[in-house]
Motif scaffolding. Structure first.
Motif, PDB file in Angstrom:
ATOM      1  N   UNK A 165      -4.753   2.417  -3.858  1.00 24.90           N
ATOM      2  CA  UNK A 165      -4.271   1.764  -2.629  1.00 24.90           C
ATOM      3  C   UNK A 165      -2.759   1.756  -2.562  1.00 24.90           C
ATOM      4  N   UNK A 166      -2.087   1.595  -3.719  1.00 17.92           N
ATOM      5  CA  UNK A 166      -0.623   1.547  -3.701  1.00 17.92           C
ATOM      6  C   UNK A 166      -0.006   2.930  -3.879  1.00 17.92           C
ATOM      7  N   UNK A 167      -0.825   3.972  -3.738  1.00 19.50           N
ATOM      8  CA  UNK A 167      -0.313   5.333  -3.886  1.00 19.50           C
ATOM      9  C   UNK A 167      -0.342   5.771  -5.342  1.00 19.50           C
ATOM     10  N   UNK A 184      -1.077  14.884  10.609  1.00 21.67           N
ATOM     11  CA  UNK A 184      -0.694  14.337  11.914  1.00 21.67           C
ATOM     12  C   UNK A 184      -0.069  12.951  11.784  1.00 21.67           C
ATOM     13  N   UNK A 185      -0.520  12.139  10.822  1.00 19.54           N
ATOM     14  CA  UNK A 185       0.012  10.778  10.688  1.00 19.54           C
ATOM     15  C   UNK A 185       0.999  10.661   9.530  1.00 19.54           C
ATOM     16  N   UNK A 186       0.631  11.216   8.391  1.00 15.03           N
ATOM     17  CA  UNK A 186       1.478  11.080   7.214  1.00 15.03           C
ATOM     18  C   UNK A 186       2.614  12.110   7.248  1.00 15.03           C
ATOM     19  N   UNK A 187       3.694  11.883   6.474  1.00 18.12           N
ATOM     20  CA  UNK A 187       4.772  12.861   6.441  1.00 18.12           C
ATOM     21  C   UNK A 187       4.261  14.229   5.994  1.00 18.12           C
ATOM     22  N   UNK A 244      -6.328  12.336   6.384  1.00 19.85           N
ATOM     23  CA  UNK A 244      -6.688  11.130   5.646  1.00 19.85           C
ATOM     24  C   UNK A 244      -7.879  11.322   4.711  1.00 19.85           C
ATOM     25  N   UNK A 292       0.817  -1.202   0.000  1.00 19.21           N
ATOM     26  CA  UNK A 292       0.000   0.000   0.000  1.00 19.21           C
ATOM     27  C   UNK A 292       0.858   1.262   0.000  1.00 19.21           C
ATOM     28  N   UNK A 293       0.190   2.388   0.053  1.00 23.53           N
ATOM     29  CA  UNK A 293       0.857   3.684  -0.100  1.00 23.53           C
ATOM     30  C   UNK A 293       1.777   4.030   1.062  1.00 23.53           C
ATOM     31  N   UNK A 334       3.620  14.990   2.318  1.00 25.49           N
ATOM     32  CA  UNK A 334       2.774  14.061   1.570  1.00 25.49           C
ATOM     33  C   UNK A 334       1.695  14.827   0.808  1.00 25.49           C
ATOM     34  N   UNK A 384      -5.279   9.616   1.653  1.00 28.05           N
ATOM     35  CA  UNK A 384      -5.383   8.208   1.241  1.00 28.05           C
ATOM     36  C   UNK A 384      -6.625   7.448   1.701  1.00 28.05           C
ATOM     37  N   UNK A 385      -7.378   7.925   2.674  1.00 28.58           N
ATOM     38  CA  UNK A 385      -8.579   7.161   3.045  1.00 28.58           C
ATOM     39  C   UNK A 385      -9.783   7.523   2.178  1.00 28.58           C
TER      40      UNK A 385
END
Lengths: 209, 161
Positions: free
Chosen positions: B152-154, B135-138, B121, A138-139, B141, B145-146
């Motif tokens: 799904x793989x970016x 808060x969660x992702x870099x 998200x 996944x991402x 970014x 993603x949600x």
């Protein structure tokens, strides 16, 4: 002392100042002296010392870390191979066991810790996630830690058993003992430098199941 | 053990809520002893304030759901708890893409990180938030993603693939 250069007289020997002043240092002297590099003489004992005192850095990222802890525990006892001292500081570690999935946010941290380790340093990619992303296609997850740092030994499993990690560790010891540079596969190392013994990793007996 | 029906106090609160937000009220649902109240996004903070004053003192959770093909697209929901009566209540609103929601940070400081996570998200913007950043992702970014339409793989050309 004056340097004598060849003149019209053919076959006259060239004499250098050093020949007269310091015969023991000259390459053409009659003294029984062999010149060599210290590293060549110490290659074997240094490799022997290195392979039997590999200190891993603490780098548990997920459930693989539980198996890594079991490996260093009393039942499986990684201390038998000289690797019982898990260091909390990368500056005191020779080996990074990447135990678990690496998120893209963790990737720069992992690389920084790897860079802080003193050379020579080795990396074991433990488990499916660290080796290729595992089930986390996944991402968020790095698809193989070898995209960030050079890996010496990959361990299959989800998570690998302590026996599998010990097998990987003994394979790494064989690599270090053979003088293979970190991050280089045995076949490539042998092709580049034939003095390095050709290791056949496939012939190493798998751990008993 | 929770009972299958809601208490009389909760039912009274539900009807009081319905009256207070007549034109901004979207509906309520009682299911398995759980009460859910829907309001328009314009009344989101006001509704939360009313419930807070009615005894729901604790913001238990704040999150969002993406119904991709629905119009409007997102549900934003808050789960409120009353420590006095040991009851939970679900407050929901519906927003479309790029439509901001009022932040609940003035009511509960704990809403701060929940709303940052929803922004991170889902990409739902909260007005009056003191520091709406990832808060969660870099921090560098791109994308949220949600969201159901996020690959799904970016996105193509992602790093470390």
């Amino acid at each position: 002392m004056e340097l004598v250069t060849p003149g019209d007289d053919e076959g006259q020997k060239i004499l250098y100042a050093s020949d007269h002043l310091f015969p023991a240092q000259g390459k053409t002297s009659g003294f029984g002296v062999i010149t060599t590099k210290l590293s060549e003489v110490l290659k074997k004992p240094v490799s022997l010392a290195r392979k039997n005192s590999v200190w891993p850095a603490l780098f548990g990222l997920a459930c693989c870390a539980i198996e890594m802890m079991a490996t260093s525990g009393s039942r499986f006892d990684l201390a038998r191979f000289g690797a019982e001292v898990f260091r909390a500081s990368p500056r005191q570690a020779d080996l990074m066991i990447v135990a678990g999935r690496v998120s893209i946010k963790m990737a720069p941290v992992l690389r920084q810790i790897y860079d802080q380790m003193p050379d020579p340093k080795w990396v074991i990619s433990m488990g499916a996630c660290a080796s290729c992303g595992g089930v986390f296609n996944n991402y968020a997850i790095v698809q193989g830690v070898d995209k960030i740092v050079p890996v010496d030994v990959y361990v299959a499993g989800c998570p690998p058993t302590p026996e599998a990690l010990i097998t990987a560790f003994t394979m790494l010891q064989d690599k270090i003992g053979a003088g293979i540079p970190p991050g280089v596969s045995p076949a490539v190392a042998h092709a580049q430098d034939p003095s390095i013994v050709k290791l056949d990793m496939a012939s190493i007996a798998p751990y008993p199941t | 053990m929770s009972t299958a029906t809601i208490s009389d106090e909760m039912r009274a609160l539900s009807s009081k809520f319905t009256e207070a937000f007549a034109e901004n009220f979207l509906g309520s649902r009682e299911d398995r002893g759980e009460l859910t109240l829907w309001v328009m996004p314009s009344a989101w903070r006001e509704a939360a304030k009313l419930l807070m004053e009615a005894g729901f003192n604790h913001l238990s959770d704040l999150t969002a759901v993406d119904y991709l093909d629905r119009e409007p697209r997102f549900d934003v929901m808050a789960i409120l708890a009353s420590h006095k009566t040991c009851t939970y209540l679900r407050l929901k609103t519906v927003v479309d893409d790029q439509q901001p929601v009022d932040s609940l940070t003035p009511l509960w400081v704990g809403a701060n990180w929940f709303e940052r996570e929803v922004w991170d998200l889902f990409g739902i913007h909260f007005t009056d938030h003191p520091g709406l950043k990832r808060i969660l992702l870099p921090a560098d970014y791109t994308g949220h993603p949600l969201r159901k339409d996020y690959p799904i793989t970016g996105p193509a050309g992602s790093v470390f693939r």
